[in-house]
Design an enzyme around this catalytic site. Sequence first.
Site, PDB file in Angstrom:
ATOM      1  N   GLY A 130       0.747  -1.198   0.039  1.00 39.06           N
ATOM      2  CA  GLY A 130      -0.092  -0.110  -0.022  1.00 39.06           C
ATOM      3  C   GLY A 130       0.981   1.243  -0.013  1.00 39.06           C
ATOM      4  O   GLY A 130       0.551   2.426  -0.469  1.00 39.06           O
TER       5      GLY A 130
ATOM      6  N   GLU B  93       2.405  -8.415  -2.275  1.00 41.95           N
ATOM      7  CA  GLU B  93       1.231  -9.088  -1.580  1.00 41.95           C
ATOM      8  C   GLU B  93       0.911 -10.571  -2.289  1.00 41.95           C
ATOM      9  O   GLU B  93       0.535 -11.227  -1.249  1.00 41.95           O
ATOM     10  CB  GLU B  93       0.094  -8.155  -2.422  1.00 41.95           C
ATOM     11  CG  GLU B  93      -0.193  -6.895  -1.599  1.00 41.95           C
ATOM     12  CD  GLU B  93       0.432  -5.808  -2.155  1.00 41.95           C
ATOM     13  OE1 GLU B  93       0.134  -4.830  -1.786  1.00 41.95           O
ATOM     14  OE2 GLU B  93       1.490  -6.318  -3.020  1.00 41.95           O
TER      15      GLU B  93
END
Length: 251
Positions: free
Chosen positions: A110, A133
């Site tokens: 993020g 991720e």
Amino acid sequence: MKYIKIQKFPEEKTTLLTISRESALNALNMEVLKELDLALNEVDTNTCRSIIITGKGEKSFVAGADIGYMQNFSKEQAQDFTIFGSGLFKRIERFTIPVIAAVNGYALGGGLELALACDFRIASENAIFGLPELGLGIIPGFGGTQRLMRTIPTGKAKEMIYTGAKIDSTMAKQLGLVNGVYPIDELMEHVKMLAKRIAKNDAEAVKIAKKAMNEGIDQTISTGLEIESIMFSQCFEREEQQNRMKRFLEK
């Protein structure tokens, strides 16, 4: 606010938003995201010409979304989180005035997605970029699968996402992911210098240019040129344009 620090620099006509959660490497949870959203509301775009986003400390810009926070999400909770975060980052991307990411360390997950939502990125020498991720059984959810391959070569973007590979600031500059790389203790000085250069230009023209680029980027070149022509002509309705051209000719 608990996690977002707001500082105004009148000389550079910029507002600095610092994500201050250093003990967690400035990781993002919903509370941080909501405060960042609220902080944007505090920016007066009539007097402020740009925004700088950074992380607290010298180790991390944003090390990613908070894994502990996300670990036990249901599908519905995950959807709420991605919709809010993605919407916030789109707001940053489309914000009226330029937004600069001062990447002072880790920009992972993020964190890289936040940096990608900014107009451009200036990095410290110790900055590290990546989207890890897939190693956690998920995919980027705040725009990473879309913005990274619109910023660097598609093949390299796919390699970074599929493998979870991290790159340093030197490689990031070579790929065009960042505009400049500086020692950590000089980073903010150079970012504020860029903000000051932006502030010297006509404020409304900067806003119009950003709008033209944002609206045209996903269009065909023909449509993009039409958008540019319309916005170019709108510039000539303003007194500031007349004054600036007059001063130029008088020199």
